[in-house]
Write a protein that holds these residues in place. Structure first.
Motif: not given
Ligand code: ACM
Length: 654
Positions: A628-654
Motif C-alpha cells: 500500500i502507498t502512503y503520503r506521509g501518514k495518510t494511506p493514498i493507494g489501494r491495498m494490493m494483493n499480489m500472489p507470489i505465483e503471479e510474480l514468478n509467472k511474470r519473471a519467467g522460468k525459475k
C-alpha cells in the motif's frame, strides 16, 4: 500570546509565499467576509496559454448579475454560468442584456476580431469588482466560463447548496486558446449501450476540460444503436443481445433460448436531442458506422449483407469469442462479421444509412470504421473472387480499398467528408479521405506526409479502455496505459507539416465497461492528460504541475460525484531473476513523494510495517505480497494483493 500569534502569522505568510513561488498556490489571507483564511490553489486543466496572477480576490456578491447579449448562441453559456453559480452558492443570479454598472460578470463578443484568440480562445480578467470574459466567438466565452469555474473553490462543483464557503476567485488575467481544433473523446455505445441521459452526462464532464468532439461508435458486432427508417430490423434485432457479465470476449456462447433483451438504441428524435445538447455546449458529435468489419449486428438483422451463406444463422454477439488474434493482425474471423464488398445490396444499404446520418448529424465528417477486417472469409469466397477478376483487384487489401472508395463516394454524395481508421491506407484510399490513426503514431505520420487530414488517437497514449495500473487491481483488459504515459501524448509529430494534423482524441472502447460509472473511471484522469495534450501549448506541459493540478481536480470530481481512477497511486511491480534465479521484486511509483509499505504475512500493511527501500526477495513460503502507498501518514493507494505465483509467472522460468 500576541507574540505567538504574530510568529504563526509570519510563518503562514512565508509558507504561502513559498508556495506561490513554487506552484499555483495563492494566499487568500484576508478576512474580507469574516470567514477564515483559506489557501486557494489555482489548478486549471488544461493549462492556459498565459495566466497572470494579480493581488486580491473577487468575492461573489449575494446578488450576481451576468451581462451578455441575447444571441441564441450565448444562451447555453449564460444558463450554464447561472446554474453553476446559483446551486452551490445559493446566491441570486440574474441576467441582463444591456450594459449596466451593476453587472458583475460580463460576457462580451469582440466587435473587432482578436486574431490571437481564433474561434475558441478567450481573455478572462478577474478584477476585484468584476469578471470580464471576451472572445471572438461564443465558443470562446464558453471555454472562458469553464476556466472561471475552475478558479472558484472546489465546492462550486456541488449539486447542492454549500454553506460556510467564501466564494472567492483569485484576481487573474488569462489569455487562452487551443493548440488543436479537434479535441475528441470516442465513446463506444455499441459494446454496451449507454442511455441518452448517460451520453449527456458524459458530454457534461468532457466540456469542463474543453473537449469539442464526441465520436460516437454507434455500430459493432454487439449492437446497432441508431434508428434507420426503412431498415427496422437494425434496431429490432441488431440492438439486442444476451446479457452477460464477467470477462467480455470469453463468455460461453449463448444458447438459442437465452433472452436477447440487453441493449438499446437511439431513435432519430433521441439523436436530434443529443446533437442539440452537444451543440449548445460547443461539441460536435461525429457518428461512426463501422464497416465492412465489426458488422455482425447489421448482418444478424439483414443476412443478405454478408457474402457467407451461414449468415442466416448469425446472431448479435454477446461477448463470446469472435476473432482469433493468435497470429496477430489482421485477425481470423471465427464468424464472417464483414459486409460483402461484392454485393450491390450493401451499397444500397449504406446509401440509406448515410443519407439519414447526414441529415441527423450536422458535423462535416462521417466515420466509416474500416478497422480489423478479417480476410479469411473473403479469401475463399466466390463472389469476392469474381469481383477481384472484374475490377482487376490483386489482393484482399485492394478489395477493401474498392469497398472504401465506393463508401467514400456515398459519403461525399451526402455532402460529408469521409473519415476512417488507419487500416484503410493499406489498399490505398482517396487523397480526400481523413485518417484516424489508432495503431500507432506511425500511420498518422505516414498519412499526413501523404497529404491526408489526420486525427491522432494512438493506442500507446490515447486508448483509455486500457488498464490504468496493474491487472491485479484493475478490471482486466489486454493492455495498460498509465496516466503519465497518456500525458506524454503529443499529437503533432516533429517531422510532419502540422496543418495536416487536425487534432487528437482519446478512445473509450467499452467491451469491459458495463456502466457509466466505469466509463467515468476509465476516462478520468487520463482524459485530463489528453485534454492538456490537445489544448495547451506543448512548452507549457509539465508532468509535475499537471499531477498537482490533477489532485486538485480529484477533489472537484469527488464533489461533482464523477468517478475517476485513483490508479496513479498504486505501486508498479517490476520483477526479475537474480543470478541464482531467485525472484527479485522492485516496487516503484508513478508519482513522487509516496512511501510503499508491504507485508508477506497476509496481514494488511500500514505505515508501521516495513517500508520499501530496496528490491524484495520473497521469503521461501510466502504466497502473497501485500502493498500500500502512503503520503506521509495518510494511506493514498489501494491495498494490493499480489500472489507470489503471479510474480514468478511474470519473471519467467525459475
Ligand atoms: C480500433 O481500435 N480497432 C480502431
Amino acid at each position: 500570546m500576541k507574540r505567538i500569534l504574530a510568529i504563526v502569522f509570519c510563518l503562514l505568510t512565508l509558507h504561502s509565499l513559498a508556495q506561490t513561488a513554487e506552484g499555483d498556490v495563492e494566499n487568500l489571507s484576508s478576512m474580507e467576509s469574516g470567514l477564515p483564511v483559506v489557501l486557494q490553489e489555482i489548478a486549471i486543466i488544461p493549462e492556459p496559454v498565459t495566466l497572470i496572477k494579480q493581488t486580491g480576490h473577487f468575492i461573489l456578491p449575494t446578488n450576481i448579475v451576468i451581462l451578455a447579449n441575447k444571441s441564441p448562441e450565448l444562451k447555453q453559456t449564460v444558463a450554464f454560468l447561472q446554474q453553476r453559480l446559483t446551486i452551490p452558492t445559493g446566491h441570486f443570479v440574474s441576467v441582463i442584456h444591456t450594459p449596466s454598472p451593476i453587472a458583475t460578470f460580463k460576457l462580451i463578443i469582440n466587435d473587432k476580431i482578436d486574431p490571437i484568440l481564433g474561434s475558441e480562445g478567450y481573455h478572462l480578467t478577474v478584477g476585484l469588482k468584476q469578471v470580464i470574459i471576451t472572445a471572438n466567438k461564443p465558443a470562446g466565452l464558453f471555454y472562458g466560463v469553464q476556466t472561471l469555474m475552475q478558479l472558484l473553490p472546489k465546492e462550486i462543483e456541488s449539486k447542492e447548496e454549500v454553506k460556510g464557503i467564501k466564494w472567492a476567485i483569485p484576481c487573474v488575467q488569462v489569455t487562452d486558446y487551443p493548440r488543436l481544433g479537434w479535441r475528441g473523446l470516442m465513446f463506444d455505445v455499441a459494446r454496451h449501450f449507454f442511455t441518452k441521459q448517460e451520453v449527456k452526462q458524459y458530454i457534461d464532464a468532457m466540456v469542463r476540460y474543453k473537449y469539442n468532439i464526441l465520436h460516437l461508435h454507434l455500430t459493432d458486432d454487439e449492437g446497432w444503436r441508431i434508428e434507420i427508417k426503412g431498415l427496422p430490423r437494425l434496431t429490432e434485432v441488431g440492438a439486442w443481445r444476451v446479457n452477460r457479465v464477467g470477462s467480455f470476449g470469453d463468455f460461453i456462447p449463448p444458447t438459442a433460448d437465452e433472452p436477447r433483451n440487453y441493449g438499446g438504441f437511439y431513435t432519430q428524435e433521441d439523436i436530434k436531442e443529443l446533437v442539440a445538447y452537444a451543440k449548445e455546449r460547443f461539441v460536435n458529435i461525429m457518428p461512426e458506422i463501422d464497416v465492412p468489419g465489426h458488422s455482425l449486428a447489421a448482418i444478424a438483422a439483414y443476412p443478405d449483407l454478408s457474402c457467407s451463406s451461414e449468415a442466416v444463422n448469425y446472431k448479435v454477439r454477446s461477448g463470446e469469442k469472435i476473432m482469433d488474434w493468435s497470429r496477430g493482425a489482421p485477425p481470423l474471423g471465427l464468424v464472417d462479421n464483414t459486409l460483402c464488398p461484392a454485393n450491390e445490396k450493401v451499397y444500397i444499404f449504406l446509401d440509406t444509412v448515410f443519407s439519414q446520418l447526414a441529415k441527423l448529424f450536422p458535423f462535416e465528417y462521417i466515420h466509416v470504421g474500416g478497422d480489423e477486417v478479417a480476410r479469411n472469409f473473403w479469401e475463399k469466397n466466390d463472389q469476392i473472387k469474381e469481383l477481384m477478376k472484374r475490377e482487376g483487384l490483386k489482393t484482399i487489401p485492394e478489395v477493401q480499398a474498392y469497398f472504401e472508395k465506393r463508401v467514400e463516394q456515398i459519403v461525399v454524395a451526402k455532402g460529408k467528408k469521409f473519415m476512417a481508421w488507419d487500416e484503410v491506407l493499406e489498399g490505398g484510399v482517396s487523397q480526400n479521405a481523413a485518417v484516424m490513426s489508432w495503431r500507432s503514431m506511425k500511420y498518422g505520420t505516414e498519412a499526413a506526409k501523404a497529404g491526408h487530414e489526420v486525427v491522432m488517437s494512438p493506442t500507446q497514449y490515447a486508448y483509455i479502455d486500457y488498464m490504468q495500473a496493474d491487472a491485479i487491481t484493475e478490471p482486466r483488459v489486454y493492455a495498460s496505459l498509465r496516466l503519465s504515459k497518456a500525458y506524454e501524448f503529443d499529437p503533432i509529430p516533429a517531422d510532419v507539416d502540422p496543418k495536416f494534423i487536425k487534432g487528437g482524441q482519446a478512445n473509450l472502447w467499452t467491451e469491459q465497461v458495463y456502466n457509466i460509472r466505469q466509463a467515468e473511471y476509465m476516462t478520468w484522469p487520463r482524459g485530463f492528460a489528453i485534454a492538456e495534450s490537445v489544448w495547451s501549448p506543448k512548452e507549457k506541459k509539465n508532468w509535475t504541475t499537471f499531477f498537482a493540478r490533477t489532485e486538485q481536480h480529484f477533489k472537484r470530481l469527488d464533489i461533482a460525484e464523477t468517478k475517476y481512477a485513483p490508479s496513479v497511486y498504486d505501486p508498479i511491480f517490476t520483477v526479475k531473476r537474480g543470478a541464482d534465479r531467485q525472484l527479485q521484486v522492485t516496487l516503484s511509483t508513478e508519482v513522487e513523494g509516496l512511501d510503499i509499505y508491504y507485508s508477506f504475512d497476509h496481514s494488511f500493511p500500514d505505515r508501521f510495517y516495513p517500508k520499501y527501500t530496496t528490491p524484495l526477495i520473497p521469503p521461501i513460503d510466502a504466497t502473497v505480497l501485500k502493498v500500500i502507498t502512503y503520503r506521509g501518514k495518510t494511506p493514498i493507494g489501494r491495498m494490493m494483493n499480489m500472489p507470489i505465483e503471479e510474480l514468478n509467472k511474470r519473471a519467467g522460468k525459475k
